[in-house]
Scaffold this motif. Structure first.
Motif, short mmCIF file in Angstrom:
data_model
loop_
_atom_site.label_atom_id
_atom_site.label_comp_id
_atom_site.label_asym_id
_atom_site.label_seq_id
_atom_site.Cartn_x
_atom_site.Cartn_y
_atom_site.Cartn_z
N GLU A 4 0.83 -1.21 0.00
CA GLU A 4 0.00 0.00 0.00
C GLU A 4 0.86 1.25 0.00
O GLU A 4 0.54 2.24 -0.66
CB GLU A 4 -0.93 0.01 1.21
N TYR A 7 2.43 1.96 -3.48
CA TYR A 7 1.41 2.44 -4.41
C TYR A 7 0.92 3.83 -4.01
O TYR A 7 0.64 4.66 -4.87
CB TYR A 7 0.23 1.47 -4.49
N TRP A 11 0.97 7.15 -6.26
CA TRP A 11 -0.28 7.89 -6.45
C TRP A 11 -0.09 9.36 -6.05
O TRP A 11 -0.55 10.26 -6.76
CB TRP A 11 -1.40 7.25 -5.64
N ALA A 64 1.93 2.12 -11.85
CA ALA A 64 1.50 1.70 -10.52
C ALA A 64 0.15 0.98 -10.59
O ALA A 64 -0.05 -0.04 -9.92
CB ALA A 64 1.42 2.90 -9.58
N ALA A 65 -0.77 1.49 -11.40
CA ALA A 65 -2.09 0.87 -11.52
C ALA A 65 -2.00 -0.53 -12.13
O ALA A 65 -2.67 -1.46 -11.68
CB ALA A 65 -3.01 1.76 -12.34
N ARG A 68 -0.35 -2.86 -9.52
CA ARG A 68 -1.32 -3.15 -8.44
C ARG A 68 -2.38 -4.13 -8.92
O ARG A 68 -2.74 -5.07 -8.23
CB ARG A 68 -1.97 -1.86 -7.96
N LYS A 69 -2.86 -3.95 -10.13
CA LYS A 69 -3.92 -4.83 -10.66
C LYS A 69 -3.43 -6.27 -10.78
O LYS A 69 -4.18 -7.20 -10.52
CB LYS A 69 -4.40 -4.31 -12.01
N SER A 137 -10.05 6.24 -9.16
CA SER A 137 -9.29 5.10 -9.68
C SER A 137 -9.33 3.92 -8.72
O SER A 137 -9.52 4.06 -7.51
CB SER A 137 -7.83 5.50 -9.93
N ASN A 138 -9.13 2.74 -9.28
CA ASN A 138 -9.02 1.54 -8.47
C ASN A 138 -7.75 1.56 -7.63
O ASN A 138 -7.71 0.96 -6.57
CB ASN A 138 -9.06 0.30 -9.36
N LEU A 139 -6.73 2.25 -8.09
CA LEU A 139 -5.51 2.39 -7.31
C LEU A 139 -5.79 3.16 -6.02
O LEU A 139 -5.36 2.75 -4.94
CB LEU A 139 -4.43 3.11 -8.13
N TYR A 140 -6.55 4.23 -6.12
CA TYR A 140 -6.93 4.99 -4.91
C TYR A 140 -7.81 4.13 -4.00
O TYR A 140 -7.66 4.15 -2.78
CB TYR A 140 -7.66 6.28 -5.30
N TYR A 142 -7.70 0.94 -3.69
CA TYR A 142 -6.82 -0.01 -3.02
C TYR A 142 -6.03 0.67 -1.90
O TYR A 142 -5.89 0.13 -0.81
CB TYR A 142 -5.85 -0.66 -4.01
#
Length: 153
Positions: A4, A7, A11, A64-65, A68-69, A137-140, A142
């Protein structure tokens, strides 16, 4: 460093870079006035900041996205930036974005594009779009929810 954390670092860098990029629109008319036929460095500096912050912010975020995915997929993951008003922060950001679009249309229709207000309008439009993309975003998702929502495959 936790997953985390790395990432989140990427971010936050993307957030800074993608907020710096639209800020260059506020400097463009000032740099143009400072420039002359022999002195182009203000325009060059503003242009370089624009392109470096745009490219580095997007590349950092996308890398990063993608990582992470692959490492930590999220259940029900969809394209993040397509959703509007997904949480309280996004509600404020999306409201600014919609108001900026309306303001830009009014400025263009009324042909009121020759004053500094149009640069402020473009800044608000782009920064709110960038913030919308980052915060939806899905990164945020996560980063804020961690592995609670993620599912290792």
């Amino acid at each position: 460093m936790t997953a985390e954390g790395k990432y989140k670092k990427a971010w936050v860098y993307s957030l800074i870079a993608l907020c710096l990029m639209p800020a260059t629109f506020l400097l463009m008319p000032i740099a143009a006035k400072m420039s002359s036929s022999s002195k182009k460095w203000p325009l060059i500096v503003v242009g370089m900041v624009f392109w470096v912050s745009l490219i580095s912010g997007i590349v950092t975020f996308v890398i990063a996205a993608i990582k992470r995915k692959k490492e930590y997929p999220i259940k029900g993951e969809s394209v993040g930036f397509l959703g509007f008003f997904g949480n309280v922060k996004l509600s404020y950001i999306d409201t600014v974005f919609i108001m900026s679009v309306i303001w830009l249309v009014v400025n263009i229709v009324s042909k009121n594009t020759s004053n500094y207000a149009i640069y402020i309008n473009i800044f608000l439009l782009i920064v709110s779009f960038d913030l919308h993309c980052l915060f939806s975003s899905n990164l945020y998702r996560y980063i804020t929810n961690g592995e609670k929502e993620s599912e290792r495959l």
